[in-house]
Write a protein that holds these residues in place. Structure first.
Motif, PDB file in Angstrom:
ATOM      1  N   ALA A   1       0.824  -1.201   0.000  1.00 42.31           N
ATOM      2  CA  ALA A   1       0.000   0.000   0.000  1.00 42.31           C
ATOM      3  C   ALA A   1       0.865   1.261   0.000  1.00 42.31           C
ATOM      4  N   ASP A   2       0.240   2.381  -0.308  1.00 44.52           N
ATOM      5  CA  ASP A   2       0.892   3.685  -0.218  1.00 44.52           C
ATOM      6  C   ASP A   2       1.489   3.830   1.181  1.00 44.52           C
ATOM      7  N   PRO A   3       2.784   4.160   1.288  1.00 41.86           N
ATOM      8  CA  PRO A   3       3.441   4.226   2.608  1.00 41.86           C
ATOM      9  C   PRO A   3       2.745   5.118   3.628  1.00 41.86           C
ATOM     10  N   SER A   4       2.010   6.113   3.173  1.00 43.45           N
ATOM     11  CA  SER A   4       1.339   7.018   4.104  1.00 43.45           C
ATOM     12  C   SER A   4      -0.086   6.590   4.426  1.00 43.45           C
ATOM     13  N   SER A   5      -0.543   5.486   3.837  1.00 41.55           N
ATOM     14  CA  SER A   5      -1.917   5.041   4.034  1.00 41.55           C
ATOM     15  C   SER A   5      -2.089   4.338   5.374  1.00 41.55           C
ATOM     16  N   VAL A   6      -3.326   4.196   5.797  1.00 40.97           N
ATOM     17  CA  VAL A   6      -3.639   3.510   7.056  1.00 40.97           C
ATOM     18  C   VAL A   6      -3.182   2.058   6.992  1.00 40.97           C
ATOM     19  N   ALA A   7      -3.430   1.395   5.861  1.00 39.34           N
ATOM     20  CA  ALA A   7      -3.055  -0.021   5.727  1.00 39.34           C
ATOM     21  C   ALA A   7      -1.549  -0.212   5.876  1.00 39.34           C
ATOM     22  N   ALA A   8      -0.755   0.655   5.241  1.00 44.90           N
ATOM     23  CA  ALA A   8       0.704   0.528   5.309  1.00 44.90           C
ATOM     24  C   ALA A   8       1.211   0.791   6.717  1.00 44.90           C
TER      25      ALA A   8
END
Length: 322
Positions: A253-260
């Protein structure tokens, strides 16, 4: 020198064969020496060919990823199965960055684990309230207000709460930041939806947990700052449950996303617990959502569902414990 001979590792070999099969829109077993040569894969053939033998080997690898037993099949030879047979039943910990993530992505897998007798715990790591539109909060507050006014004895506190929420929504407008009371209501909405989904899968309420990691509640959209306290919560959960299997997402996932950020928290917690016996024997399966599905050569376990099944579609998973 910018380029050189390709090092044909097992994963790169499987990737190349799957790519060639997809390019030709032809089954793996029908690829020929000429197909490989025409697409610059002659060195792969010279190292691991001919095509007939290479195709069979990759086909067998792909075939062995298909299993109807995500927790392993008890009393069966697990030589070519994705998950080991023992111990049985297993303790499976399903991490969902936001409440809906795991159900949407691997609802069928969770259903199979429960159906086959494993001890499943579904964990929502954050409240997910930033995803809930104002219209949902407005709807719930309006229903509460109407219900309160329709009650003969009247619900004074409930009526005042509903009016307060509706007033906050109107004051902040469509682009304002949600006040704490609105975020709390949105969290409760998602909690109810997750409990309903878990109930449909046969998962009892006590097996659904909500971590409500602090970094999410203190942040807004992409401005999140995880702390040591967040990792400590995950460590405590892992130490208490001692899972044989972990299902997680966010690795791509995008490094700044909640999942990451949640995935990095799980990684940090496991690194802290790596010396414990249960952690050394725990297998970690990565799942993906529809935004970035696993490619065929990345899949280590995929479960076919019966045409008559009403369960959610199970997502392929990738094992990081190997």
């Amino acid at each position: 020198m910018l380029v050189g001979p390709v090092k044909w590792s097992p994963s790169e070999t499987r990737r190349a064969v799957c790519w060639l099969s997809s390019t030709y829109k032809r089954p793996v077993l029908k690829l020929t020496d000429e197909d490989y040569n025409e697409h610059g894969l002659s060195d792969l053939l010279s190292e691991q060919g001919p095509a007939y033998q290479l195709n069979i080997r990759i086909f067998n690898q792909l075939q062995h990823t298909i299993s109807g037993w995500p927790g392993g099949k008890p009393n069966a030879d697990d030589t070519f199965r994705p998950e080991r047979a023992k111990p049985y039943p297993k303790r499976a910990l399903i991490f969902s960055p936001e409440p809906q993530d795991a159900i949407v992505s691997i609802g069928g897998t969770i259903d199979r684990l429960i159906e086959q007798g494993h001890d499943v715990c579904l964990v929502s790591m954050t409240s997910g309230n930033l995803r809930v539109p104002d219209s949902e909060a407005d709807k719930f507050a309006s229903i509460l207000q109407e219900l309160a006014t329709a009650t003969p004895e009247g619900w004074g506190e409930q009526t005042e709460y509903a009016r307060h929420i509706l007033r906050l929504l109107e004051e902040k407008g469509p682009f304002g930041e949600d006040p704490p009371a609105v975020r709390q209501l949105k969290s409760l909405i998602l909690r109810g939806e997750l409990r309903d989904a878990a109930h449909a899968l046969g998962l009892p309420p006590e097996k659904v947990q909500f971590l409500n990691l602090a970094f999410y509640e203190a942040g807004r959209y992409r401005r999140f700052k995880p702390s040591r306290d967040d990792t400590a919560q995950i460590v405590n959960l892992l130490r208490e449950f001692k899972p044989h299997q972990i299902y997680a997402t966010g690795d791509a996932a995008d490094p700044s996303s909640v999942a990451a950020l949640c995935y990095r928290g799980i990684e940090a917690a496991l690194a802290e617990l790596q010396s414990e016996d249960w952690a050394a024997a725990c297998s970690i399966w990565l799942y993906r959502g529809k935004e970035k599905a696993l490619e065929p050569w990345e899949i280590d376990m995929a479960m076919p569902m019966s045409p008559t099944s009403s369960s959610a579609r199970p997502a392929p998973t990738h094992d990081t414990s190997r």
